[in-house]
Design an enzyme around this catalytic site. Structure first.
Site, PDB file in Angstrom:
ATOM      1  N   GLY A 165       0.342 -14.517  53.140  1.00 17.59           N
ATOM      2  CA  GLY A 165       0.933 -15.409  52.280  1.00 17.59           C
ATOM      3  C   GLY A 165       1.881 -16.418  52.886  1.00 17.59           C
ATOM      4  O   GLY A 165       3.036 -16.562  51.747  1.00 17.59           O
ATOM      5  N   GLY A 166       2.005 -16.567  53.858  1.00 19.17           N
ATOM      6  CA  GLY A 166       3.157 -17.404  54.345  1.00 19.17           C
ATOM      7  C   GLY A 166       4.663 -16.735  54.600  1.00 19.17           C
ATOM      8  O   GLY A 166       5.488 -17.279  54.891  1.00 19.17           O
ATOM      9  N   LYS A 202       4.639 -18.081  70.682  1.00 19.83           N
ATOM     10  CA  LYS A 202       5.132 -19.232  70.913  1.00 19.83           C
ATOM     11  C   LYS A 202       4.861 -20.021  69.650  1.00 19.83           C
ATOM     12  O   LYS A 202       4.011 -19.904  68.857  1.00 19.83           O
ATOM     13  CB  LYS A 202       4.296 -19.993  72.196  1.00 19.83           C
ATOM     14  CG  LYS A 202       4.862 -21.459  72.403  1.00 19.83           C
ATOM     15  CD  LYS A 202       5.944 -21.552  73.367  1.00 19.83           C
ATOM     16  CE  LYS A 202       6.229 -22.959  73.631  1.00 19.83           C
ATOM     17  NZ  LYS A 202       7.843 -22.889  74.017  1.00 19.83           N
ATOM     18  N   PHE A 203       6.071 -20.726  69.243  1.00 16.41           N
ATOM     19  CA  PHE A 203       6.227 -21.780  68.075  1.00 16.41           C
ATOM     20  C   PHE A 203       5.686 -23.184  68.632  1.00 16.41           C
ATOM     21  O   PHE A 203       6.191 -23.777  69.271  1.00 16.41           O
ATOM     22  CB  PHE A 203       7.629 -21.781  67.627  1.00 16.41           C
ATOM     23  CG  PHE A 203       7.444 -22.425  66.193  1.00 16.41           C
ATOM     24  CD1 PHE A 203       6.865 -22.301  65.049  1.00 16.41           C
ATOM     25  CD2 PHE A 203       7.882 -24.023  66.176  1.00 16.41           C
ATOM     26  CE1 PHE A 203       6.625 -23.004  63.849  1.00 16.41           C
ATOM     27  CE2 PHE A 203       7.978 -24.857  65.052  1.00 16.41           C
ATOM     28  CZ  PHE A 203       7.370 -24.275  63.792  1.00 16.41           C
ATOM     29  N   GLU A 276      -8.576 -17.857  61.414  1.00 18.22           N
ATOM     30  CA  GLU A 276      -7.520 -19.127  61.168  1.00 18.22           C
ATOM     31  C   GLU A 276      -6.874 -19.312  62.735  1.00 18.22           C
ATOM     32  O   GLU A 276      -6.761 -18.157  63.541  1.00 18.22           O
ATOM     33  CB  GLU A 276      -6.334 -18.659  60.351  1.00 18.22           C
ATOM     34  CG  GLU A 276      -6.821 -18.459  58.983  1.00 18.22           C
ATOM     35  CD  GLU A 276      -5.724 -17.987  57.972  1.00 18.22           C
ATOM     36  OE1 GLU A 276      -6.021 -18.773  56.966  1.00 18.22           O
ATOM     37  OE2 GLU A 276      -4.837 -17.839  58.422  1.00 18.22           O
ATOM     38  N   ARG A 292     -11.519 -11.602  53.860  1.00 16.39           N
ATOM     39  CA  ARG A 292     -11.809 -11.626  52.231  1.00 16.39           C
ATOM     40  C   ARG A 292     -12.423 -13.061  52.187  1.00 16.39           C
ATOM     41  O   ARG A 292     -12.264 -13.972  52.724  1.00 16.39           O
ATOM     42  CB  ARG A 292     -10.768 -11.475  51.460  1.00 16.39           C
ATOM     43  CG  ARG A 292      -9.571 -12.160  52.010  1.00 16.39           C
ATOM     44  CD  ARG A 292      -8.255 -12.204  51.235  1.00 16.39           C
ATOM     45  NE  ARG A 292      -7.112 -12.773  51.646  1.00 16.39           N
ATOM     46  CZ  ARG A 292      -7.041 -14.178  51.798  1.00 16.39           C
ATOM     47  NH1 ARG A 292      -7.814 -14.934  51.281  1.00 16.39           N
ATOM     48  NH2 ARG A 292      -5.999 -14.683  52.296  1.00 16.39           N
TER      49      ARG A 292
HETATM   50  P1  ADP Z   1      -0.183 -15.784  56.425  1.00 11.70           P
HETATM   51  O1  ADP Z   1      -0.785 -14.715  57.102  1.00 11.70           O
HETATM   52  O2  ADP Z   1       1.338 -15.530  56.152  1.00 11.70           O
HETATM   53  O3  ADP Z   1      -0.710 -16.906  56.048  1.00 11.70           O
HETATM   54  P2  ADP Z   1      -0.302 -17.073  59.421  1.00 11.70           P
HETATM   55  O4  ADP Z   1      -0.162 -16.087  60.829  1.00 11.70           O
HETATM   56  O5  ADP Z   1      -1.901 -17.415  58.862  1.00 11.70           O
HETATM   57  O6  ADP Z   1       0.447 -16.141  58.290  1.00 11.70           O
HETATM   58  O7  ADP Z   1       0.451 -18.171  59.568  1.00 11.70           O
HETATM   59  C1  ADP Z   1       0.587 -19.227  58.377  1.00 11.70           C
HETATM   60  C2  ADP Z   1       1.044 -20.545  58.818  1.00 11.70           C
HETATM   61  O8  ADP Z   1       2.299 -20.458  59.746  1.00 11.70           O
HETATM   62  C3  ADP Z   1       0.074 -21.001  59.611  1.00 11.70           C
HETATM   63  O9  ADP Z   1      -0.665 -21.757  59.051  1.00 11.70           O
HETATM   64  C4  ADP Z   1       1.207 -22.376  60.502  1.00 11.70           C
HETATM   65  O10 ADP Z   1       1.534 -23.254  59.660  1.00 11.70           O
HETATM   66  C5  ADP Z   1       2.368 -21.339  60.817  1.00 11.70           C
HETATM   67  N1  ADP Z   1       2.410 -20.657  61.913  1.00 11.70           N
HETATM   68  C6  ADP Z   1       1.970 -19.435  62.090  1.00 11.70           C
HETATM   69  N2  ADP Z   1       2.262 -19.093  63.451  1.00 11.70           N
HETATM   70  C7  ADP Z   1       2.713 -20.139  64.033  1.00 11.70           C
HETATM   71  C8  ADP Z   1       2.826 -20.473  65.614  1.00 11.70           C
HETATM   72  N3  ADP Z   1       2.779 -19.767  66.533  1.00 11.70           N
HETATM   73  N4  ADP Z   1       3.288 -21.711  65.635  1.00 11.70           N
HETATM   74  C9  ADP Z   1       3.501 -22.844  64.876  1.00 11.70           C
HETATM   75  N5  ADP Z   1       3.322 -22.467  63.373  1.00 11.70           N
HETATM   76  C10 ADP Z   1       2.823 -21.392  63.053  1.00 11.70           C
END
Ligand code: ADP
Length: 451
Positions: A165-166, A202-203, A276, A292
């Site tokens: 959920g972010g 890595k971001f 994703e 899901r």
């Molecule tokens: P959640 O399960 O909380 O939704 P996610 O792993 O799917 O978490 O990541 C959610 C969002 O966070 C991604 O859609 C992206 O926008 C951002 N994000 C996640 N990992 C990275 C990364 N390595 N680099 C840049 N953005 C990221």
């Protein structure tokens, strides 16, 4: 097998699932909390059962209450929807142990893919490319952690293995901030997800969020249903989604789609699911799998013409997939705007009574909602009150239809983010397509600066 499904969710997705059940001649039981008592949509179900107080922990998240409701009402299957218990392996196991059908993958698959560290490992084993970073969880040793970050190169992102959920993510741009950020995220993860395990990757600077919908039966058959782009996000949460992801080479997309199906076969996955990815410079990097149904599934339904929830029920009933990969077509373009009851400027959710509710319509317009005029929005749950989905022969046509639909959607009594969506539709970068995941926040900042 089953002829009665208990819907362990609320709101628009409960209605969505009820309809799919009815189309297949299945009876439905909806559970509700005291916070949702009296909601008109409960009347769609053959039966509605109160499972506890408004607080989600005492109702929609209470595994025993949900299971007891199923056993007491004679339902033989449970559909968890999204959120709540949908990705809870323990719950799925308890449902199966009670002799009922959990409409979703096996508890093993949920657990494996729900742990993002294990999921990344499984995907890498299956040949799916992942975001650069070590495969395992972060060690406790500070020097080791610093070394890992230096090897990856800043900026890095620290993520909770059990996150969702972010939440449970933190970006670190420099060495001096790393240890403090790890400590804070670990504490958050412990409290929010009951799992302090973290990992680092890595971001990526300008990626897009592109995902692939899969559908697998229990007989070893699987297909992928095209791509979605969910790059328009605020605080890592999706705001507007579309299908297909614009401007990506069809051959590349197909190679990734096929890999996703292979990965499903590799882990013995059945049901619907979403892989994703972050997509940058022509490369796909796996970030997580959702085991899901997803909020944004309708955009794929509109482009493929496949009822994903109906298919989900069919595979749970043990049917073989009747759709082959070669039958899957992606026609035109679809968009989805998530309509929330929230202040369009501050994003603060507002509960209250909806006094006017005039829905849009016309060709290529679909609205998934549980709300009617007079509906009282409870303060305890997610603020999403509707999803407006438009479909067109082209992206431009879907955009035009969305603009008209939102302009003709009139809500009074509570404020909504409808005005924000209308402004986003006018943004030239978005109109051109293929914006990255940071675009919306940068655009919002600019907008705030101007006002
Ligand atoms: P959640 O399960 O909380 O939704 P996610 O792993 O799917 O978490 O990541 C959610 C969002 O966070 C991604 O859609 C992206 O926008 C951002 N994000 C996640 N990992 C990275 C990364 N390595 N680099 C840049 N953005 C990221």
């Amino acid at each position: 097998m089953f002829d009665t499904v208990l819907i362990a969710n609320r709101g628009e997705i409960a209605v969505r699932i009820q309809r799919a059940c009815e189309h297949l001649g299945l009876k439905t039981v909806m559970v509700y909390s005291q916070g949702d008592a009296g909601a008109a949509y409960l009347e769609y179900a053959d039966r509605a059962v109160c499972i506890g107080p408004a607080a989600p922990g005492q109702s929609y998240l209470d595994k025993t209450a949900v299971l007891c409701a199923a056993l007491a009402s004679g339902a033989q299957a449970i559909h968890p929807g999204y959120g709540f218990l949908s990705e809870n392996g323990e719950f799925s196991q308890a449902v199966t142990d009670a002799g009922l059908t959990f409409i979703g993958p096996s508890a093993d698959c949920i657990r494996r893919m729900g742990d993002k560290v294990a999921a990344k490992q499984a995907m890498r084993d299956a040949g799916v490319p992942c975001v650069p970073g070590p495969l395992g969880a972060l060690p406790d040793d500070k020097q080791e952690v610093l070394k890992i970050a230096a090897e990856i190169g800043y900026p890095v992102i620290i993520k909770a293995a059990g996150g969702g959920g972010g939440r449970g993510m933190r970006v670190v741009t420099q060495h001096s901030e790393l240890i403090q950020a790890v400590n804070v995220t670990r504490e958050e993860a412990r409290r929010a997800f009951g799992n302090p395990e973290l990992y680092m990757e890595k971001f990526l600077g300008q990626p897009r969020h592109v995902e692939i919908q899969v559908l697998c039966d229990q007989h070893g058959n699987g297909i992928w249903l095209g791509s979605r782009d969910c790059s328009l996000q605020r605080r890592h949460q999706k705001v507007l989604e579309e299908a297909p992801a614009p401007g990506i080479d069809a051959g590349l997309m197909e190679r990734v789609g096929v890999r996703c199906v292979e990965a499903c076969m590799h882990i013995g996955y059945h049901g619907v699911g979403t892989f994703e990815f972050l997509y940058e410079d022509g490369e796909f990097y796996f970030i997580e799998m959702n085991t899901r149904l997803q909020v944004e599934h309708p955009v794929t339904e509109m482009t493929t013409g496949i009822d994903i929830v109906e298919q989900q029920l069919r595979v749970a009933l043990g049917e073989r997939l009747s759709i082959q990969q070669s039958d899957v077509r992606s026609l035109g373009h679809a968009l989805e705007c998530r309509i929330n009851a929230e202040c369009a400027e501050t994003f603060i959710p507002n509960a209250g009574t909806v006094t006017r509710w005039d829905l849009p319509g016309g060709i290529g317009v679909r609205v998934d909602t549980h709300v009617r005029a007079g509906y009282k929005i409870p303060a305890y749950y997610d603020s999403m009150i509707a999803k407006v989905i438009t479909h067109g022969a082209t992206r431009d046509q879907a955009l035009v239809r969305m603009r008209t639909a939102l302009a003709q959607f009139h809500v009074e009594g509570v404020s909504t983010n409808l005005p924000l969506h209308l402004q986003i539709l006018e943004d030239s970068a978005f109109k051109n397509g293929a914006v990255d995941i940071h675009h919306l926040e940068a655009w919002l900042k600019l907008k705030q600066g101007r006002s």
